[in-house]
Enzyme design. Sequence first.
Site, mmCIF file in Angstrom:
data_model
loop_
_atom_site.group_PDB
_atom_site.id
_atom_site.type_symbol
_atom_site.label_atom_id
_atom_site.label_comp_id
_atom_site.label_asym_id
_atom_site.label_seq_id
_atom_site.Cartn_x
_atom_site.Cartn_y
_atom_site.Cartn_z
ATOM 1 N N HIS A 64 -98.969 -89.166 19.614
ATOM 2 C CA HIS A 64 -99.293 -87.927 20.319
ATOM 3 C C HIS A 64 -98.057 -87.034 20.460
ATOM 4 C CE1 HIS A 64 -103.349 -89.027 21.784
ATOM 5 N NE2 HIS A 64 -102.878 -90.256 21.705
ATOM 6 N N CYS A 100 -104.285 -89.164 16.661
ATOM 7 C CA CYS A 100 -104.913 -90.370 17.204
ATOM 8 C C CYS A 100 -106.406 -90.416 16.866
ATOM 9 C CB CYS A 100 -104.628 -90.471 18.704
ATOM 10 S SG CYS A 100 -104.858 -92.127 19.389
ATOM 11 N N GLU A 119 -97.975 -83.999 21.124
ATOM 12 C CA GLU A 119 -98.221 -83.023 22.187
ATOM 13 C C GLU A 119 -97.811 -83.548 23.554
ATOM 14 O OE1 GLU A 119 -101.959 -85.534 22.211
ATOM 15 O OE2 GLU A 119 -100.490 -84.876 20.719
ATOM 16 N N ARG A 178 -103.200 -96.496 22.872
ATOM 17 C CA ARG A 178 -104.356 -97.153 22.227
ATOM 18 C C ARG A 178 -104.490 -96.671 20.784
ATOM 19 N NH1 ARG A 178 -109.472 -95.996 25.006
ATOM 20 N NH2 ARG A 178 -110.276 -97.482 23.531
#
Length: 186
Positions: A169, A79, A171, A134
């Site tokens: 993401h 990101c 993670e 986002r």
Amino acid sequence: MRIGVFCLQGAFIEHIRMLERLGAETFEIRQKSDLDRTFDGLVIPGGESTVIGKLLGDLGMTNDVRGMIKSGMPVFGTCAGLILLARHIANDPHVYLGTMDISVRRNAYGRQLGSFAATAEMKGIGTIPMTFIRAPYIESVSGDAEALSVVDGHIVAARQGKQLVTAFHPELTDDTRVHEYFLNMI
């Protein structure tokens, strides 16, 4: 294997947990002297790219990190990390580390309400869950950069040599395969 994780701002603890779950040793990078440690790879997490970029500059780390990456240090940016590694940001005049031949668009899916989850194919891994918050996306790749995943017509993962980036993401899921892919690059 020892991985340095930037802990200036953003979702760093989730990366640390995921890497340690896979058996990698991790340490936090919070100041310039942390870069003097011996390590095999670097993670730049999601968060606010402008904040992380400013902190890298204020802490005198930008040129050191850029040099490490250009010298072959494996790096994984998610990101905001993707934005920091991009050579061009379509809707921002800044270039932060600029080590990867990609052009990106910040907040490409809108504000927080534009966050979403998807499941898609990632080259070399298979079908994986993806969490976009986002998120940016990659408008184009050039040079040696290669698109690894596309969602709704937009590139959301790419690789160039020992640099790996995702707009999502990994993670934040239980799926360890993207982190495994990164560790296998080292």
